[in-house]
Motif scaffolding. Structure first.
Motif, PDB file in Angstrom:
ATOM      1  N   LEU A 214     -17.928   9.370   1.640  1.00 40.53           N
ATOM      2  CA  LEU A 214     -17.313  10.511   0.940  1.00 40.53           C
ATOM      3  C   LEU A 214     -18.101  11.785   1.201  1.00 40.53           C
ATOM      4  O   LEU A 214     -17.538  12.873   1.368  1.00 40.53           O
ATOM      5  CB  LEU A 214     -17.250  10.241  -0.570  1.00 40.53           C
ATOM      6  CG  LEU A 214     -16.157   9.286  -1.048  1.00 40.53           C
ATOM      7  CD1 LEU A 214     -16.192   9.170  -2.571  1.00 40.53           C
ATOM      8  CD2 LEU A 214     -14.776   9.756  -0.629  1.00 40.53           C
ATOM      9  N   GLN A 215     -19.411  11.625   1.220  1.00 40.11           N
ATOM     10  CA  GLN A 215     -20.285  12.790   1.449  1.00 40.11           C
ATOM     11  C   GLN A 215     -20.031  13.337   2.867  1.00 40.11           C
ATOM     12  O   GLN A 215     -19.943  14.542   3.069  1.00 40.11           O
ATOM     13  CB  GLN A 215     -21.738  12.322   1.304  1.00 40.11           C
ATOM     14  CG  GLN A 215     -22.783  13.417   1.335  1.00 40.11           C
ATOM     15  CD  GLN A 215     -24.177  12.770   1.268  1.00 40.11           C
ATOM     16  OE1 GLN A 215     -24.383  11.824   0.517  1.00 40.11           O
ATOM     17  NE2 GLN A 215     -25.100  13.274   2.057  1.00 40.11           N
TER      18      GLN A 215
ATOM     19  N   GLY B 232     -16.939  19.540  11.989  1.00 41.32           N
ATOM     20  CA  GLY B 232     -15.592  18.946  11.904  1.00 41.32           C
ATOM     21  C   GLY B 232     -15.510  17.574  12.547  1.00 41.32           C
ATOM     22  O   GLY B 232     -14.863  16.669  12.025  1.00 41.32           O
ATOM     23  N   ASP B 233     -16.232  17.371  13.697  1.00 42.70           N
ATOM     24  CA  ASP B 233     -16.082  16.078  14.357  1.00 42.70           C
ATOM     25  C   ASP B 233     -16.737  14.946  13.565  1.00 42.70           C
ATOM     26  O   ASP B 233     -16.316  13.801  13.625  1.00 42.70           O
ATOM     27  CB  ASP B 233     -16.618  16.126  15.795  1.00 42.70           C
ATOM     28  CG  ASP B 233     -17.951  16.854  15.890  1.00 42.70           C
ATOM     29  OD1 ASP B 233     -18.445  17.268  14.831  1.00 42.70           O
ATOM     30  OD2 ASP B 233     -18.472  17.007  17.014  1.00 42.70           O
ATOM     31  N   VAL B 234     -17.756  15.293  12.739  1.00 44.65           N
ATOM     32  CA  VAL B 234     -18.387  14.264  11.894  1.00 44.65           C
ATOM     33  C   VAL B 234     -17.425  13.864  10.773  1.00 44.65           C
ATOM     34  O   VAL B 234     -17.194  12.675  10.511  1.00 44.65           O
ATOM     35  CB  VAL B 234     -19.724  14.770  11.303  1.00 44.65           C
ATOM     36  CG1 VAL B 234     -20.306  13.714  10.357  1.00 44.65           C
ATOM     37  CG2 VAL B 234     -20.706  15.086  12.415  1.00 44.65           C
ATOM     38  N   SER B 235     -16.830  14.869  10.128  1.00 45.10           N
ATOM     39  CA  SER B 235     -15.902  14.535   9.026  1.00 45.10           C
ATOM     40  C   SER B 235     -14.684  13.781   9.563  1.00 45.10           C
ATOM     41  O   SER B 235     -14.144  12.893   8.901  1.00 45.10           O
ATOM     42  CB  SER B 235     -15.482  15.792   8.261  1.00 45.10           C
ATOM     43  OG  SER B 235     -14.885  16.710   9.151  1.00 45.10           O
ATOM     44  N   GLY B 236     -14.252  14.115  10.798  1.00 42.87           N
ATOM     45  CA  GLY B 236     -13.126  13.391  11.405  1.00 42.87           C
ATOM     46  C   GLY B 236     -13.452  11.912  11.578  1.00 42.87           C
ATOM     47  O   GLY B 236     -12.624  11.039  11.284  1.00 42.87           O
TER      48      GLY B 236
ATOM     49  N   ALA C 107     -15.652  10.271   9.830  1.00 40.35           N
ATOM     50  CA  ALA C 107     -15.782   9.680   8.490  1.00 40.35           C
ATOM     51  C   ALA C 107     -14.420   9.222   7.976  1.00 40.35           C
ATOM     52  O   ALA C 107     -14.295   8.160   7.364  1.00 40.35           O
ATOM     53  CB  ALA C 107     -16.406  10.693   7.532  1.00 40.35           C
ATOM     54  N   VAL C 108     -13.361  10.015   8.283  1.00 37.74           N
ATOM     55  CA  VAL C 108     -12.006   9.609   7.872  1.00 37.74           C
ATOM     56  C   VAL C 108     -11.637   8.293   8.549  1.00 37.74           C
ATOM     57  O   VAL C 108     -11.090   7.383   7.932  1.00 37.74           O
ATOM     58  CB  VAL C 108     -10.973  10.707   8.226  1.00 37.74           C
ATOM     59  CG1 VAL C 108      -9.563  10.176   8.021  1.00 37.74           C
ATOM     60  CG2 VAL C 108     -11.184  11.927   7.366  1.00 37.74           C
ATOM     61  N   LYS C 109     -11.997   8.175   9.847  1.00 37.29           N
ATOM     62  CA  LYS C 109     -11.678   6.938  10.562  1.00 37.29           C
ATOM     63  C   LYS C 109     -12.403   5.745   9.947  1.00 37.29           C
ATOM     64  O   LYS C 109     -11.914   4.619   9.969  1.00 37.29           O
ATOM     65  CB  LYS C 109     -12.062   7.062  12.040  1.00 37.29           C
ATOM     66  CG  LYS C 109     -11.098   7.929  12.835  1.00 37.29           C
ATOM     67  CD  LYS C 109     -11.471   7.900  14.308  1.00 37.29           C
ATOM     68  CE  LYS C 109     -10.532   8.809  15.098  1.00 37.29           C
ATOM     69  NZ  LYS C 109     -11.057   9.055  16.448  1.00 37.29           N
ATOM     70  N   CYS C 110     -13.626   5.985   9.392  1.00 35.57           N
ATOM     71  CA  CYS C 110     -14.385   4.895   8.765  1.00 35.57           C
ATOM     72  C   CYS C 110     -13.674   4.358   7.527  1.00 35.57           C
ATOM     73  O   CYS C 110     -13.851   3.197   7.145  1.00 35.57           O
ATOM     74  CB  CYS C 110     -15.770   5.388   8.344  1.00 35.57           C
ATOM     75  SG  CYS C 110     -16.848   5.658   9.747  1.00 35.57           S
TER      76      CYS C 110
END
Length: 1219
Positions: free
Chosen positions: A52-53, A60-64, A66-69
């Motif tokens: 969530l963090q 942006g590519d890290v949060s993208g 994280a969504v896949k996780c």
């Protein structure tokens, strides 16, 4: 171990370096995706917090990532943690920073889609739904939050609409007011959201939603954009709930039509949405919309040409050829207006009209009169996308015509085909104009229309070929043409050449052949292959027969040959091209061979070479069959020996199609070139042949026997050939004749084989006859006797054998057979049975009156204690009578009068006589007809159903010989007080309606209604007789009944319902037994509907039949369900919209059928019947699955998922689907 790895990754994920964080998140994703990963509870909490963090990571590519996780994570952690994550995400969504909102919404959607269990989904929904509702309706919520919440709610409802049933009312209350919100984006998302909710709403809530939307629509003061939203809402509701919307059409359709007509001039979208909603109604509620169809048709035709900013005089209709020169100038000053969106209305009207055409086959004639001219006129549409839709709508009209008129040849002035024929000149004129356009897309569309036209009306373009040639030439030769356009033009050319008579094209051969031959040289293989197929048709057109047809074909021979030869010898090309080149060369050689003598030595060896290649050998074998059958009798000596050797080897191959083609080709070659082939080759062929003669493949056996007869009939056959046949083929033939499966072509081939064998030099007739008669003996291996069907086959072979051997042998055989009959009748019933059948078969082919008292000897067997002997005797007596009517017919009639006990058998003999006469078109003397009729009418009321059936068949077949006498006589008995007489008369009419044209047709045509109207008789036997007669008429001569269907169909449908008064209980002492006397009638009625769907579809309104009649049949007795499943499959294929509209209500009976289990103590027969029943239901479900975009019916989706979860059902379903 895995947990340690993940702990290490988590430490890196919180690092300062963005690249470190990215790599760590990527590693985590890989770990989570591993099979069998187990997490402890501490790690679960850590993981969910850190993912969530990461969602809020500045990169942006890290949060993208994280969504896949989230997707694998949700499946691996406990419900409580998933719930906690969704709550935090909802909080972020509603109260968090703006930049985090998007990623939070994507994360929530991911979780909703990936929730693994229903219970987890349930708890998430309980927590999320109120929050989303608050986000949508809460005061002060900004537009963006509303849109995001609506978006997520739409996904939630689409996936789990059924699980939130308790909240449906609350949800509806929250969503409906949003339809009046100021922002368009909120309204648009609300429409999708309510549509997702609608598919799981109860009928009451659906009604509530519809009433509210209609109320908003009727509000005169509403802004146009609000009206647009509400109309979109109605369309979306209809698409979501399918036929359930039918009850609300009365409120909505008038409002929509009114909006279309009264909207302001620039409000095109409002009209577009209204027409789209009407299209959805037509496809999904066909039953309830019937009464509005005419109004909708008028509306569509009005808006098909709706173009307020453009008048027709802006483009003068010029139809002269000078058009082409000034095309470039014209396109420069063409009218354009970027803000003009009236094309959307025209496109919506075209699609709506297409829906009307597809869903209302019964309106076809009206559509031709009203819509067809308008559609043709609109081919000139200036917006290309709309023009494509107009073309597609016209193609739908043509396809529906093909569907509806399948199997009907006659054309009268109200029939769709006749009406279409009147429009052909206009279509061609309009299409020619389109073929001169620059746009490739337009030209492809125009050829699609022409293609469909030729398929529906094969010879309709005979007068227009000349005007179409320039269009074809341009499509094939223009530099701007694409391969797609060339393929369409070539397919159309091929269809036209194949469906019109050759002389029509002779003036234009030069113009056609040039572009087609150059297309053979194209690089793209699909164009080449299609061009070669056109060449094949062209060859047949250029020289339709050898005698000559007044057209000089010689200039075209070498150009065609050279082009194809170039393709044939080229090795590195696509298989399709190779095959087309081989087939085409076969046609060229067989048609032009006498003008290509010098070239044959070059091209035939190439074809032989292709026979040696596994990929092309089948096509090459077929090509040689075409060459061998050529009337030119070409000299094949250079390759003949090689070809025969190759073909003989192919008879051993496993490929069935290859063996089949080889047998045909060998047969043709031996007929044409037998004198050039050595008898040693014959012997090898015969040895290979013998292995193919068995009842496991009767078609192959027939071809092999035909080839064998051809070999024996050849004058040059040496004694060795006969010997080989006797040793190798005869034992196989004698085994085959015992088969109970033997029939049709194989039986005829076997008969010719025995006849040919008698003629061949060294086989004695007596040996053959003995071995044939011996086959009827019970074999020691199987212990059982020979099947009844096999005895008939043996008898037919014996008869053919006797006739082939000449009168003397025939006579001695008859004496031997009668001697067998006179021998002790009680002991050997098998011998007697066969003797009687043989006498019948011989007697039918030859007059046996020279054998004194043969009729008395046969009739003696009527006393036999064995049923099959009695039946064989009656068959024999009838057939002997056919050989000499004047002598034996009076004898049979006299016996019927005097011998009460033998009546049934004698009537069967009489039936044999009459049936043979009606087939052979022989004539009876009037006196015998009088006698026969009196006798038959006396037996109409017989208590025995068997007698009544024979009487009916006799009457029906005499009606074919003497219709003028019989039809009035039958009609006169329709009012008889005896129900059995009425039923017998109607069944007689059934027997008189045969497939081939007969002189009875015009006599019975005006009278048939009085027979069929007995479908409303008091007596069930009479009603069933009328249903059977209607069924036969619909199958054999649909025109007899077409005019009566509007009156007959409601009466027929009524026979399909279960009638309580026909069900009775029989008391059998210890238990009671229920008897349903209406079962046979219901079964016959459904079978009749099935037949009517084939020939008279356009007069039936499928929607009114499916509910309630078909629905009730699907829940009926086993015997009724089977035809109902067939009908359902047929309807799904022919009228998918009518079936989809009521799909929900058909699911329950199908589900019940596939889940039915017989009792524990059920006998094998019941278990097998139930298996057949389940397969039959699955076949219907497979048809429904093909047409259902599935989304409109939740019930059907659930049924499919239930089938896929049951291994046994799924296996059956898959095997049925692949049939």
């Amino acid at each position: 171990m895995a947990n340690l790895v993940i702990t290490g990754i988590l430490e890196k994920m919180t690092g300062k370096d963005k690249d470190y964080r990215y790599m760590a998140t990527s590693d985590l994703l890989n770990e989570l995706n591993k099979e069998g990963l187990k997490l402890d509870s501490d790690l679960e909490i850590k993981l969910s917090n850190i993912v969530l963090q990461q969602l809020d990571d500045a990169a942006g590519d890290v949060s993208g990532l994280a969504v896949k996780c989230l997707s694998p994570l949700v499946k691996k952690i406990h419900e409580a943690h998933v719930l906690e994550m969704t709550n935090k995400l909802c909080d972020k969504l509603l109260n968090g920073k703006e930049q985090h909102r998007d990623i939070a919404s994507i994360a929530l959607k991911t979780i909703v889609c990936e929730v693994p269990t229903t219970s987890a989904a349930q708890s998430i929904l309980v927590s999320v739904t109120p929050k989303l509702i608050r986000g949508i309706t809460g005061p002060g919520m900004n537009t963006e939050i509303k849109c995001v919440c609506l978006d997520i709610l739409c996904d939630v409802l689409h996936t789990f609409g059924n699980l939130v049933a308790s909240d449906h009312e609350v949800l509806l209350g929250a969503l409906l007011p949003q339809l009046s919100f100021n922002h368009a984006s909120v309204r648009k998302k609300t429409v999708s959201c309510i549509a997702s909710l609608a598919s799981s709403l109860s009928d009451d809530l659906l009604a509530k939603a519809t009433v509210e939307v209609v109320r908003l629509l009727k509000n005169k003061g509403a802004k146009p954009e609000m009206a647009r939203t509400n109309i979109q809402m109605i369309g979306a509701l209809s698409r979501a709930v399918g036929y359930r919307f039918g009850t609300h059409l009365g409120d909505t359709i008038p409002v929509l039509i009114n909006y279309c007509k009264s909207a302001s001039e620039n409000d095109e979208e409002l009209r577009e949405y209204s027409l789209q909603a009407l299209e959805s109604f037509l496809l999904r509620c066909p039953r309830d919309i019937s009464s509005y169809c005419d109004e909708i048709l008028d509306l569509n035709l009005e808006f098909l040409s709706y173009d307020p900013n453009f008048t027709d005089n802006m483009e003068e209709d010029t139809d002269d050829e000078s058009h082409e020169e000034d095309e470039d100038d014209e396109s420069a000053n063409e009218y354009t207006d970027d803000e003009d969106v009236s094309w959307k209305v025209r496109r919506a009207a075209a699609k709506c009209l297409a829906a009307l055409i597809m869903s209302r086959p019964e309106m076809l004639s009206k559509l031709y009169i009203e819509a067809c001219p308008k559609l043709i006129d609109r081919f000139k549409e200036r917006e290309e996308n709309v023009k494509m839709d107009v073309f597609n709508t016209f193609i739908e009209l043509l396809r529906q015509t093909r569907n509806v008129t399948k199997g009907q040849n006659e054309i009268n002035e109200s029939s769709p085909k006749w009406l279409l024929k009147q429009e052909v000149p206009k279509v061609v004129k309009s299409i020619n104009r389109q073929l001169r356009e620059k746009s490739v897309k337009t030209k492809v569309g125009a050829f699609s229309v022409l293609k469909e036209l030729v398929v529906v009306l094969p010879d309709c373009l005979a007068d227009h070929i000349g005007s179409l040639i320039p269009g074809i030439e341009k499509a094939l030769c223009d530099k701007s043409s694409t391969s797609n356009l060339k393929i369409e033009a070539l397919i159309f050319t091929r269809l036209v050449l194949a469906s019109h008579s050759p002389p029509v094209f002779h003036p234009y051969i030069k113009a056609i052949s040039g572009p087609v031959l150059s297309a053979v040289g194209e690089r793209y293989y699909k164009v080449t292959a299609e061009a070669l197929r056109v060449c094949g048709e062209l060859v047949c057109v250029v020289r339709p027969n050898v005698e000559g047809c007044g057209f000089d074909f010689k200039p075209y021979v070498h150009p065609i040959y050279n082009v194809i030869m170039a393709r044939l010898t080229n090795q590195d090309q696509d298989q399709e091209v190779k095959e087309c080149a081989i087939s085409c060369m076969g046609l060229v050689v067989s048609t032009f061979g006498d003008n290509l003598r010098a070239e044959l030595t070059a091209c035939l060896p190439v074809l032989v070479d292709r026979m040696g290649n596994e990929i092309t050998r089948l096509t090459a074998v077929k090509a040689f069959a075409v060459i061998a059958a050529s009337p030119l009798h070409l000299d094949l000596s250079c390759v003949l020996e090689h070809v025969i050797a190759e073909l003989t080897a192919f008879l051993r191959k496993a490929n069935r199609a290859l063996r089949q083609a080889t047998l045909g080709t060998l047969n043709t070659l031996i007929v044409a070139y037998g004198d050039k082939i050595g008898s040693a080759a014959y012997e090898v062929i015969i040895v290979e042949l013998s292995t193919l003669i068995s009842d496991s493949d009767l078609h192959m056996a027939a071809l092999a026997l035909e080839l064998c007869s051809t070999l024996m009939a050849d004058r040059k056959s040496t004694p060795n050939v006969g010997l080989t046949v006797r040793n190798k083929v005869l034992p196989q033939a004698l085994t085959l004749v015992r088969s109970s499966l033997l029939q049709g072509q194989a039986l005829l081939a076997l008969q010719s084989f025995f006849a040919a064998l008698v003629y061949s030099a060294n086989t004695s007739f007596d040996d053959l006859l003995d071995s044939l008669l011996l086959t009827a003996k019970p074999s020691s291996k199987s212990g059982g006797g020979v099947a009844k069907q096999a005895l008939f086959s043996i008898a037919q072979c014996v008869a053919v054998l006797c006739l082939a051997a000449g009168d003397q042998k025939c006579s001695s055989t008859v004496k031997m057979l009668t001697a067998m009959l006179k021998a002790d009748s009680a002991t050997n019933s098998g011998k007697q049975h066969l003797s009687l059948l043989c006498l019948g078969e011989i007697g039918r082919r030859k007059d046996l009156s020279s054998h004194a008292h043969i009729e008395n000897i046969v009739i003696e067997s009527f006393q036999s204690p064995f049923e099959e002997i009695k039946s064989a005797a009656s068959y024999a007596l009838g057939n002997i009578a056919v050989g000499n009517l004047s002598k034996y017919l009076p004898f049979i009639l006299d016996q019927i009068d005097n011998q009460q006990k033998k009546q049934y058998l004698l009537l069967h003999s009489l039936k044999e006589v009459i049936v043979r006469q009606s087939v052979d078109k022989a004539d009876f003397q009037d006196t015998s007809v009088e006698k026969i009729l009196n006798l038959l009418f006396n037996h109409c009321e017989s208590e025995e159903e068997g007698v009544r059936n024979v009487v009916a068949e006799c009457l029906g077949k005499i009606a074919l010989i003497k219709p003028a006498k019989l039809v009035p006589a039958l009609k006169g008995r329709l009012t008889s007080p005896a129900a059995f007489t009425r039923a017998t008369v109607v069944i007689a009419v059934k027997y008189s309606i045969v497939e081939r044209p007969e002189k009875i047709d015009e006599i019975i045509y005006p009278e048939i209604s009085s027979f069929l109207m007995l479908i409303k008789d008091q007596d069930r036997h009479v009603r069933r007789a009328a249903v059977l007669a209607l069924s036969t008429a619909a199958h054999n001569k649909p025109n007899l009944v077409k005019g009566l269907l509007p009156e007959l169909l409601p009466l027929l449908y009524d026979q399909t319902m279960i009638k309580k008064e026909l069900i009775r209980t029989v008391d059998l002492g210890p238990f009671k037994h229920t008897v349903d006397d209406g079962l046979e009638l219901r079964k016959a009625a459904f079978e009749c509907v099935d037949t009517l769907l084939d020939g008279c579809l356009h007069q039936m309104n499928p929607s009114s039949f499916i509910i309630p009649y078909l629905r009730s049949g699907l829940d009926d007795h086993y015997d009724v369900k089977m035809p109902c499943h067939l009908i359902l499959s047929k309807l799904a294929d022919k009228c998918p919209s009518a079936v989809l509209a009521v799909l929900d209500s058909l699911v329950d009976p199908l589900q019940k059928t596939i889940n039915f289990r017989p009792k524990q103590d059920a006998v094998k027969q019941e278990v097998d019947r139930n298996e057949d029943m389940i397969r039959s239901a699955l076949r219907a479900i497979a048809s429904l699955n093909r047409i259902s975009g599935g989304d409109c019916s939740h019930k059907f989706k659930n049924l499919m998922s239930e089938i896929s979860k049951s291994p046994t059902l799924w296996e059956k379903f898959c095997s049925i689907r692949n049939e």
